[in-house]
Motif scaffolding. Structure first.
Motif, PDB file in Angstrom:
ATOM      1  N   ARG A  23       0.819  -1.206   0.000  1.00 18.55           N
ATOM      2  CA  ARG A  23       0.000   0.000   0.000  1.00 18.55           C
ATOM      3  C   ARG A  23       0.857   1.263   0.000  1.00 18.55           C
ATOM      4  N   GLY A  26       4.180   0.643  -2.982  1.00 16.73           N
ATOM      5  CA  GLY A  26       3.891   0.098  -4.300  1.00 16.73           C
ATOM      6  C   GLY A  26       4.471  -1.294  -4.530  1.00 16.73           C
ATOM      7  N   TYR A  27       4.077  -1.864  -5.629  1.00 14.77           N
ATOM      8  CA  TYR A  27       4.423  -3.246  -5.952  1.00 14.77           C
ATOM      9  C   TYR A  27       5.915  -3.442  -6.178  1.00 14.77           C
ATOM     10  N   ALA A 102      -2.530   3.220  -6.518  1.00 14.28           N
ATOM     11  CA  ALA A 102      -1.189   3.180  -7.112  1.00 14.28           C
ATOM     12  C   ALA A 102      -0.808   1.744  -7.418  1.00 14.28           C
ATOM     13  N   PHE A 103      -1.265   0.875  -6.582  1.00 12.37           N
ATOM     14  CA  PHE A 103      -0.924  -0.531  -6.690  1.00 12.37           C
ATOM     15  C   PHE A 103      -1.862  -1.282  -7.651  1.00 12.37           C
ATOM     16  N   GLU A 106      -0.621  -2.720 -11.055  1.00 10.41           N
ATOM     17  CA  GLU A 106       0.256  -3.869 -10.899  1.00 10.41           C
ATOM     18  C   GLU A 106      -0.555  -5.090 -10.514  1.00 10.41           C
TER      19      GLU A 106
END
Lengths: 230, 230
Positions: A23, A26-27, A102-103, A106
């Motif tokens: 979270r 990011g990935y 944001a994730f 991905e």
DNA sequence: GGCCGTTTTTGAACATGTTCAAAAACTAGC
DNA sequence: GCTAGTTTTTGAACATGTTCAAAAACGGCC
């Protein structure tokens, strides 16, 4: 096989750290090494508890699904028309997913791979999928809108699929506050209401039957495991 | 800057080898090292000509799009109803994509990432996207089916989007000969015909307007570059 | 408490996508 | 033909996901 408290704590801790990192950073920057280090264990140990990075993503997926269910509960308890309930549940998903935008890309990228455990059709996702599907069962079942029987049976599935589509749209949505996705949710829910009303007219009956038949014909057999690998 | 023949040959060779490997041994086993080795150059050199593995995937995407356009040409030249033309062009895409099915999932996985150059909405995909969009312009423009003006304007875009959806479905389709996707294509094309007919009825006018408005409202501004990065 | 099999943990190793500094090949101007 | 600058090529290096053999910790049984 049984849950050894110690090992179980390691696993839970890894899971927690991974979800937080996914979270917050990011990935890509959530590397297995970083998760392991942050959790105070070795890299290999992370792999002992989770077979792959995807498996950690899967954990987050389930978490978000739970959040969605929770946020939907008041809407589902409140009764109301099909459109109202649908809008509420769809909107709840936008809210529940928001922190992970944001994730999201991905995640979808990982989840869309047919063999992936994170795929919404995979066997591994059964828990989160059923959780999500149940929401739409409830949307339809508890709605005050009168529905032709043949529609009523297939509608939850259709709405769940539409929900996947909305999620996909949301991933691409860069508008502030996800305004565009919210417009889609509002418009989409209203549209479903209109279409259901239209479907009651004799002139539309043939088309409605065509749609339902097409969806049925085209779906894999329900008993088949849909998460097969190539 | 200009195309030095020698360097250009290296580039073309790499491209060719990559496309062949992607088709024959799949995404995972098509490593940059393997492509470079097979092409008789160093790994670094492959990166000199293509900035990433995704860029090679992008090349294949364009190749397949060209194949689709080629296979659609006879259908588009033949005239016919909207349903017939649509079915033809959609079916042509199933045929054109067929050799790459094993690779399809990986491709979609790469392409779906919003920032990816392979995304059907990215600036880098403009060439293949326009190629594909033009097909559906032609489907509508050359069709003998009479269309209300407001539908005619937006229909190509909608059919193109539907095509993306069908492609996504195809990726998951493990039925022999892609029977299920072909059923979807046939049924879908017929359905579009029925819906267009239904859309002419006064009773449906409001719903049709709602759909068109929703799609318009929800789409990003057409002048905006849709392939933005986060 | 001490031994044996199992579960958990470790850290090194491997393959892959990608980067980069240096070498090689090439081109233009003389 | 030679030099200087540019383009192309190389191969080593790095970070990452993943695997694995060995070590450590644990649990039950005497």
């Amino acid at each position: 096989m049984s849950a050894t408290p110690k090992s179980e704590r390691t696993r839970a801790h890894l899971r927690e750290v991974a979800i937080r990192m996914l979270r917050d950073v990011g990935y890509e920057r959530t590397t297995m090494r970083a998760v392991a280090a942050e959790a105070g264990v070795s890299t290999g140990n992370a792999y002992y508890h989770f077979p792959s990075k995807d498996a950690l993503v899967q954990e987050l997926y389930l978490e978000v699904q739970r959040e969605h269910a929770e946020r939907s509960a008041p809407v589902l308890a409140a009764g109301g028309s099909l459109t109202e309930r649908l809008r509420g549940v769809w909107a709840a998903s936008v809210d529940a997913f928001a922190p992970f935008h944001a994730f999201g890309a991905e995640f979808v990228s990982v989840a869309i791979r047919p063999g992936s455990d994170a795929s919404p059709f995979s066997a591994a996702s059964a828990t989160s999928r059923d959780l999500s599907r149940a929401l739409f069962e409830d949307v339809v079942a508890g709605s005050s809108t009168r529905l032709p029987e043949r529609l009523r049976a297939q509608l939850p599935e259709l709405l769940w699929l539409a929900h996947l589509g909305i999620t996909l749209f949301w991933v691409y949505d860069t508008s502030p506050g996800f305004t565009r996705t919210r417009r889609l949710v509002d418009g989409g829910a209203a549209l479903v209401g209109s279409l259901v009303r239209l479907a009651r007219l004799p002139v539309a009956r043939a088309v409605v039957d065509d749609v339902l038949r097409l969806v049925r014909d085209v779906s894999p057999a329900p008993t088949t495991d849909r998460g097969e690998r190539a």
